[in-house]
Design a protein around this motif. Structure first.
Motif, mmCIF file in Angstrom:
data_model
loop_
_atom_site.group_PDB
_atom_site.id
_atom_site.type_symbol
_atom_site.label_atom_id
_atom_site.label_comp_id
_atom_site.label_asym_id
_atom_site.label_seq_id
_atom_site.Cartn_x
_atom_site.Cartn_y
_atom_site.Cartn_z
ATOM 1 N N LYS A 149 0.838 -1.192 0.000
ATOM 2 C CA LYS A 149 0.000 0.000 0.000
ATOM 3 C C LYS A 149 0.878 1.249 0.000
ATOM 4 C CE LYS A 149 -3.655 -2.547 0.424
ATOM 5 N NZ LYS A 149 -4.232 -2.989 -0.824
ATOM 6 N N ARG A 150 0.372 2.311 -0.593
ATOM 7 C CA ARG A 150 1.061 3.594 -0.610
ATOM 8 C C ARG A 150 0.857 4.242 0.754
ATOM 9 N NH1 ARG A 150 4.126 7.202 -0.366
ATOM 10 N NH2 ARG A 150 4.304 8.961 -1.801
ATOM 11 N N ASN A 151 1.953 4.529 1.445
ATOM 12 C CA ASN A 151 1.906 5.144 2.765
ATOM 13 C C ASN A 151 2.604 6.497 2.678
ATOM 14 O OD1 ASN A 151 2.518 5.956 5.433
ATOM 15 N ND2 ASN A 151 2.394 3.850 6.149
ATOM 16 N N TYR A 152 1.826 7.561 2.499
ATOM 17 C CA TYR A 152 2.372 8.913 2.373
ATOM 18 C C TYR A 152 2.986 9.353 3.694
ATOM 19 C CZ TYR A 152 -0.235 9.055 -1.979
ATOM 20 O OH TYR A 152 -0.708 8.786 -3.238
ATOM 21 N N GLY A 153 4.215 9.839 3.630
ATOM 22 C CA GLY A 153 4.909 10.298 4.828
ATOM 23 C C GLY A 153 5.906 9.297 5.376
ATOM 24 N N THR A 162 -12.546 2.685 -4.617
ATOM 25 C CA THR A 162 -12.849 2.338 -3.229
ATOM 26 C C THR A 162 -11.740 1.508 -2.577
ATOM 27 O OG1 THR A 162 -14.065 0.378 -3.944
ATOM 28 C CG2 THR A 162 -15.333 2.419 -3.621
ATOM 29 N N ALA A 163 -10.654 1.291 -3.303
ATOM 30 C CA ALA A 163 -9.536 0.497 -2.767
ATOM 31 C C ALA A 163 -8.515 1.392 -2.079
ATOM 32 C CB ALA A 163 -8.862 -0.279 -3.895
ATOM 33 N N THR A 188 6.164 -0.442 -10.674
ATOM 34 C CA THR A 188 5.359 -1.080 -11.712
ATOM 35 C C THR A 188 3.880 -0.736 -11.655
ATOM 36 O OG1 THR A 188 5.132 -3.065 -10.345
ATOM 37 C CG2 THR A 188 6.957 -3.031 -11.922
ATOM 38 N N SER A 189 3.384 -0.277 -10.502
ATOM 39 C CA SER A 189 1.957 0.004 -10.399
ATOM 40 C C SER A 189 1.680 0.879 -9.191
ATOM 41 C CB SER A 189 1.185 -1.317 -10.272
ATOM 42 O OG SER A 189 -0.191 -1.080 -10.131
ATOM 43 N N MET A 190 0.735 1.803 -9.382
ATOM 44 C CA MET A 190 0.270 2.653 -8.286
ATOM 45 C C MET A 190 -1.239 2.816 -8.458
ATOM 46 S SD MET A 190 3.343 5.473 -8.511
ATOM 47 C CE MET A 190 2.846 6.487 -7.148
ATOM 48 N N GLY A 191 -1.929 3.209 -7.395
ATOM 49 C CA GLY A 191 -3.353 3.490 -7.491
ATOM 50 C C GLY A 191 -4.223 2.267 -7.333
#
Length: 150
Positions: free
Chosen positions: A72-76, A124-125, A117-120
């Motif tokens: 998962k993308r974890n900003y910060g 609703t995910a 390779t992939s983001m987003g």
């Protein structure tokens, strides 16, 4: 320190990247990684000498290593921000160092290229971040102490 033995869950592996490129150690964890898959690709040279009666001879002539990561993308988070920040970079900006500590005490460390390779994902995910660390040269594998591996 003695490592674990027997069957263990994948989360017992720890890993890190170097967020400053190739100078230094791979000691920054990328938070919220959900999967880690190591692939080893061997290149085989084949030839068909007459003295083998039609049977093929083979020799392993090279190898490459890749580690695919999903999460998962974890900003910060410094590690997560570093990986995501490489998505639109090229050349030496994508150089890093990657390391894995195995539950038995063995370690694997290698210079690598980070390829996002992939983001987003679906609306609703949870925002995904998938990437791979591709070996750039020979890795350093250190067996667990007391191991007979080399």
């Amino acid at each position: 320190m003695a490592g674990k033995s027997g069957v263990v869950p994948v989360y017992d592996l720890t890993f890190g990247v170097n967020t400053t490129g190739r100078a230094g150690d791979a000691d920054t964890i990328v938070k919220d990684a959900e999967s880690l898959s190591v692939s080893i690709d061997g290149n085989i040279e084949e030839w068909n000498p007459m003295d083998q009666g039609g049977w093929t001879r083979r020799l392993m002539t090279s190898k490459s290593l890749s580690v695919s990561m999903g999460g998962k993308r974890n900003y910060g988070d410094p590690g997560n921000d570093y990986i995501a920040g490489l998505a639109f970079k090229n050349g030496q900006d994508c150089n890093s160092v990657f390391s894995i500590n195995f539950p038995d005490g063995a370690t694997l460390k290698f210079d690598c290229i980070i390829n996002v390779t992939s983001m987003g994902g679906d609306s609703t995910a949870t925002d995904a971040l998938e990437w791979e660390a591709l070996s750039d040269g020979k890795p350093i594998y250190t067996p667990a102490s007391g191991s007979s591996e080399s």
